[in-house]
Write an enzyme that holds these catalytic residues in place. Sequence first.
Site, PDB file in Angstrom:
ATOM      1  N   ARG A   9       0.609  -1.200   0.103  1.00 40.61           N
ATOM      2  CA  ARG A   9      -0.103  -0.152   0.032  1.00 40.61           C
ATOM      3  C   ARG A   9       0.923   1.275  -0.028  1.00 40.61           C
ATOM      4  O   ARG A   9       2.016   1.450   0.835  1.00 40.61           O
ATOM      5  CB  ARG A   9      -1.019   0.205   1.415  1.00 40.61           C
ATOM      6  CG  ARG A   9      -1.910   1.447   1.209  1.00 40.61           C
ATOM      7  CD  ARG A   9      -2.964   1.213   2.267  1.00 40.61           C
ATOM      8  NE  ARG A   9      -3.555   2.574   2.309  1.00 40.61           N
ATOM      9  CZ  ARG A   9      -4.774   2.719   2.983  1.00 40.61           C
ATOM     10  NH1 ARG A   9      -5.105   1.696   3.636  1.00 40.61           N
ATOM     11  NH2 ARG A   9      -5.294   3.939   2.845  1.00 40.61           N
ATOM     12  N   ARG A  51      -6.280   1.883  -3.921  1.00 40.75           N
ATOM     13  CA  ARG A  51      -5.492   1.161  -2.820  1.00 40.75           C
ATOM     14  C   ARG A  51      -5.089  -0.177  -3.276  1.00 40.75           C
ATOM     15  O   ARG A  51      -5.895  -1.059  -4.043  1.00 40.75           O
ATOM     16  CB  ARG A  51      -6.869   0.904  -1.681  1.00 40.75           C
ATOM     17  CG  ARG A  51      -7.190   2.075  -1.222  1.00 40.75           C
ATOM     18  CD  ARG A  51      -6.372   2.868   0.104  1.00 40.75           C
ATOM     19  NE  ARG A  51      -7.009   3.743   1.028  1.00 40.75           N
ATOM     20  CZ  ARG A  51      -6.955   5.004   0.566  1.00 40.75           C
ATOM     21  NH1 ARG A  51      -6.310   5.395  -0.566  1.00 40.75           N
ATOM     22  NH2 ARG A  51      -7.466   5.922   1.516  1.00 40.75           N
ATOM     23  N   ASP A  54      -6.810  -1.970   1.750  1.00 41.14           N
ATOM     24  CA  ASP A  54      -7.451  -1.237   2.834  1.00 41.14           C
ATOM     25  C   ASP A  54      -7.894  -2.199   3.750  1.00 41.14           C
ATOM     26  O   ASP A  54      -8.680  -2.982   3.407  1.00 41.14           O
ATOM     27  CB  ASP A  54      -8.370  -0.391   2.255  1.00 41.14           C
ATOM     28  CG  ASP A  54      -8.833   0.644   3.279  1.00 41.14           C
ATOM     29  OD1 ASP A  54      -8.052   1.206   4.184  1.00 41.14           O
ATOM     30  OD2 ASP A  54      -9.971   1.378   3.059  1.00 41.14           O
ATOM     31  N   ASP A  68      -9.956  -2.200   7.299  1.00 37.13           N
ATOM     32  CA  ASP A  68     -10.534  -1.290   8.384  1.00 37.13           C
ATOM     33  C   ASP A  68     -11.295  -2.214   9.158  1.00 37.13           C
ATOM     34  O   ASP A  68     -11.927  -3.165   9.195  1.00 37.13           O
ATOM     35  CB  ASP A  68     -11.808  -0.541   7.591  1.00 37.13           C
ATOM     36  CG  ASP A  68     -11.389   0.677   6.629  1.00 37.13           C
ATOM     37  OD1 ASP A  68     -10.127   1.057   6.708  1.00 37.13           O
ATOM     38  OD2 ASP A  68     -12.024   0.931   5.700  1.00 37.13           O
TER      39      ASP A  68
END
Length: 181
Positions: free
Chosen positions: A81, A90, A93, A95
């Site tokens: 990344r 991206r 990613d 989260d």
Amino acid sequence: MIYWLGLGANLGCVRETFLRALQMMQDRGIEVLQVSSLYHSPPMGPSDQPDFTNAVAEVSSSLSPEMLMDVTQEIERLAGRKQRARWRERELDLDLLLAREGERWLSIDSAALKVPHVGLRSRAFVIQPLLELHPDMCHPEDGKRLQDILAEPALREQCVTRIEEEQQWYRRNSVPSQLKA
């Protein structure tokens, strides 16, 4: 603790990147309990970039939410990344969407981490895979069913498409050796 992690990417070979990320989690003692199907959705930000592929993983770990976030950021870095402007492409990613300890949902609101994830209510590409894993899941802050949130007009308009079912793309311990960190 049980965590739900959103996986997203729109650069590179996304399926292999996700598999590698899940393997790196397992290598760090994070048990992957279940993983949703893969979903495609248009980017939330500028439209001059590829569509995103997304999934949700339910994991178990003794790590604190902050420590888990540190691990996921390390995995993002190892996956290549690069730092870009907000809402841009991206390579990976990860989260932290939700966290639960026993029957108690965690609520964290610090400068570095917000749980439940601040964008959870507005992202069909997160809610759909969560519902696939737990069809009766409710938002921990107000108890509203995610199914009802997904039915709201703003989310119904989002074009989220399931592209590959869990059994087809993810098998525990099935990461090709060349993808292992």
